[in-house]
Motif scaffolding. Structure first.
Motif, PDB file in Angstrom:
ATOM      1  N   MET A  45      26.808 -39.465  18.566  1.00  0.00           N
ATOM      2  CA  MET A  45      25.614 -40.107  19.133  1.00  0.00           C
ATOM      3  C   MET A  45      24.514 -39.080  19.371  1.00  0.00           C
ATOM      4  SD  MET A  45      27.380 -42.759  21.832  1.00  0.00           S
ATOM      5  CE  MET A  45      25.917 -42.799  22.846  1.00  0.00           C
ATOM      6  N   LEU A  46      24.897 -37.928  19.874  1.00  0.00           N
ATOM      7  CA  LEU A  46      23.936 -36.860  20.117  1.00  0.00           C
ATOM      8  C   LEU A  46      23.300 -36.399  18.808  1.00  0.00           C
ATOM      9  CD1 LEU A  46      22.661 -35.006  22.231  1.00  0.00           C
ATOM     10  CD2 LEU A  46      24.595 -33.464  21.933  1.00  0.00           C
ATOM     11  N   LYS A  47      24.123 -36.209  17.805  1.00  0.00           N
ATOM     12  CA  LYS A  47      23.623 -35.796  16.503  1.00  0.00           C
ATOM     13  C   LYS A  47      22.654 -36.832  15.935  1.00  0.00           C
ATOM     14  CE  LYS A  47      25.151 -34.568  11.877  1.00  0.00           C
ATOM     15  NZ  LYS A  47      26.271 -34.497  10.955  1.00  0.00           N
ATOM     16  N   SER A  48      23.003 -38.092  16.064  1.00  0.00           N
ATOM     17  CA  SER A  48      22.152 -39.166  15.580  1.00  0.00           C
ATOM     18  C   SER A  48      20.816 -39.171  16.322  1.00  0.00           C
ATOM     19  CB  SER A  48      22.870 -40.495  15.768  1.00  0.00           C
ATOM     20  OG  SER A  48      22.063 -41.545  15.343  1.00  0.00           O
ATOM     21  N   SER A  49      20.875 -39.007  17.625  1.00  0.00           N
ATOM     22  CA  SER A  49      19.660 -38.975  18.430  1.00  0.00           C
ATOM     23  C   SER A  49      18.779 -37.796  18.037  1.00  0.00           C
ATOM     24  CB  SER A  49      20.035 -38.890  19.912  1.00  0.00           C
ATOM     25  OG  SER A  49      18.893 -38.780  20.707  1.00  0.00           O
ATOM     26  N   LEU A  50      19.381 -36.661  17.818  1.00  0.00           N
ATOM     27  CA  LEU A  50      18.615 -35.479  17.413  1.00  0.00           C
ATOM     28  C   LEU A  50      17.970 -35.677  16.043  1.00  0.00           C
ATOM     29  CD1 LEU A  50      20.936 -32.594  18.623  1.00  0.00           C
ATOM     30  CD2 LEU A  50      18.686 -33.185  19.525  1.00  0.00           C
ATOM     31  N   GLU A  51      18.682 -36.324  15.151  1.00  0.00           N
ATOM     32  CA  GLU A  51      18.120 -36.610  13.829  1.00  0.00           C
ATOM     33  C   GLU A  51      16.899 -37.521  13.950  1.00  0.00           C
ATOM     34  OE1 GLU A  51      18.615 -35.697  10.601  1.00  0.00           O
ATOM     35  OE2 GLU A  51      19.935 -34.137  11.384  1.00  0.00           O
ATOM     36  N   GLU A  52      17.002 -38.527  14.804  1.00  0.00           N
ATOM     37  CA  GLU A  52      15.871 -39.431  15.007  1.00  0.00           C
ATOM     38  C   GLU A  52      14.680 -38.670  15.578  1.00  0.00           C
ATOM     39  OE1 GLU A  52      16.964 -42.787  17.388  1.00  0.00           O
ATOM     40  OE2 GLU A  52      18.644 -43.304  16.078  1.00  0.00           O
ATOM     41  N   LYS A  53      14.927 -37.830  16.561  1.00  0.00           N
ATOM     42  CA  LYS A  53      13.839 -37.044  17.159  1.00  0.00           C
ATOM     43  C   LYS A  53      13.217 -36.113  16.126  1.00  0.00           C
ATOM     44  CE  LYS A  53      13.891 -38.574  21.323  1.00  0.00           C
ATOM     45  NZ  LYS A  53      12.793 -39.419  21.764  1.00  0.00           N
ATOM     46  N   LYS A  54      14.057 -35.514  15.320  1.00  0.00           N
ATOM     47  CA  LYS A  54      13.568 -34.615  14.275  1.00  0.00           C
ATOM     48  C   LYS A  54      12.647 -35.364  13.318  1.00  0.00           C
ATOM     49  CE  LYS A  54      15.788 -33.195  10.461  1.00  0.00           C
ATOM     50  NZ  LYS A  54      16.833 -32.623   9.606  1.00  0.00           N
ATOM     51  N   GLU A  55      13.058 -36.555  12.906  1.00  0.00           N
ATOM     52  CA  GLU A  55      12.235 -37.357  12.006  1.00  0.00           C
ATOM     53  C   GLU A  55      10.914 -37.739  12.662  1.00  0.00           C
ATOM     54  OE1 GLU A  55      14.554 -40.627  10.572  1.00  0.00           O
ATOM     55  OE2 GLU A  55      16.100 -39.310   9.762  1.00  0.00           O
ATOM     56  N   GLU A  56      10.956 -38.072  13.948  1.00  0.00           N
ATOM     57  CA  GLU A  56       9.720 -38.402  14.670  1.00  0.00           C
ATOM     58  C   GLU A  56       8.771 -37.207  14.713  1.00  0.00           C
ATOM     59  OE1 GLU A  56      10.540 -39.902  18.586  1.00  0.00           O
ATOM     60  OE2 GLU A  56      11.927 -41.416  17.818  1.00  0.00           O
ATOM     61  N   VAL A  57       9.312 -36.035  14.995  1.00  0.00           N
ATOM     62  CA  VAL A  57       8.487 -34.822  15.076  1.00  0.00           C
ATOM     63  C   VAL A  57       7.886 -34.496  13.713  1.00  0.00           C
ATOM     64  CG1 VAL A  57       8.578 -32.318  15.439  1.00  0.00           C
ATOM     65  CG2 VAL A  57       9.661 -33.853  17.083  1.00  0.00           C
ATOM     66  N   ILE A  58       8.683 -34.590  12.675  1.00  0.00           N
ATOM     67  CA  ILE A  58       8.186 -34.311  11.325  1.00  0.00           C
ATOM     68  C   ILE A  58       7.098 -35.301  10.936  1.00  0.00           C
ATOM     69  CG2 ILE A  58       8.817 -34.358   8.871  1.00  0.00           C
ATOM     70  CD1 ILE A  58      11.494 -33.097   9.717  1.00  0.00           C
ATOM     71  N   LYS A  59       7.316 -36.562  11.240  1.00  0.00           N
ATOM     72  CA  LYS A  59       6.307 -37.583  10.934  1.00  0.00           C
ATOM     73  C   LYS A  59       5.011 -37.297  11.691  1.00  0.00           C
ATOM     74  CE  LYS A  59       5.522 -42.544  10.922  1.00  0.00           C
ATOM     75  NZ  LYS A  59       6.040 -43.871  11.237  1.00  0.00           N
ATOM     76  N   SER A  60       5.139 -36.938  12.944  1.00  0.00           N
ATOM     77  CA  SER A  60       3.966 -36.628  13.755  1.00  0.00           C
ATOM     78  C   SER A  60       3.230 -35.409  13.200  1.00  0.00           C
ATOM     79  CB  SER A  60       4.398 -36.380  15.203  1.00  0.00           C
ATOM     80  OG  SER A  60       3.314 -36.015  15.999  1.00  0.00           O
ATOM     81  N   LEU A  61       3.968 -34.394  12.838  1.00  0.00           N
ATOM     82  CA  LEU A  61       3.349 -33.195  12.266  1.00  0.00           C
ATOM     83  C   LEU A  61       2.647 -33.512  10.952  1.00  0.00           C
ATOM     84  CD1 LEU A  61       6.094 -30.488  12.890  1.00  0.00           C
ATOM     85  CD2 LEU A  61       3.811 -30.544  13.891  1.00  0.00           C
ATOM     86  N   ASN A  62       3.286 -34.303  10.135  1.00  0.00           N
ATOM     87  CA  ASN A  62       2.673 -34.672   8.857  1.00  0.00           C
ATOM     88  C   ASN A  62       1.394 -35.468   9.067  1.00  0.00           C
ATOM     89  OD1 ASN A  62       4.548 -33.402   7.227  1.00  0.00           O
ATOM     90  ND2 ASN A  62       5.816 -35.211   6.973  1.00  0.00           N
TER      91      ASN A  62
END
Length: 52
Positions: free
Chosen positions: A9-26
């Motif tokens: 669950m933690l790994k999944s949550s971190l992946e989601e956050k990572k995708e959000e950050v990357i999308k925001s940066l892009n």
């Protein structure tokens, strides 16, 4: 077993956050590039006007 579930669950949550950050940066990078392009177009327009 519970630990594995928690870690997954933690790994999944971190992946989601990572995708959000990357999308925001892009999104921000794209906005900055568009602004810069507009600035360069304005400079180009002014230069061409001066040359004509």
């Amino acid at each position: 077993m519970e630990l594995d579930k928690y870690l997954q669950m933690l790994k999944s949550s971190l992946e989601e956050k990572k995708e959000e950050v990357i999308k925001s940066l892009n999104t921000e990078y794209e906005r900055l590039l568009k602004n810069r392009l507009n600035e360069l177009e304005e400079i180009k327009r002014k230069v061409l006007k001066e040359l004509s």
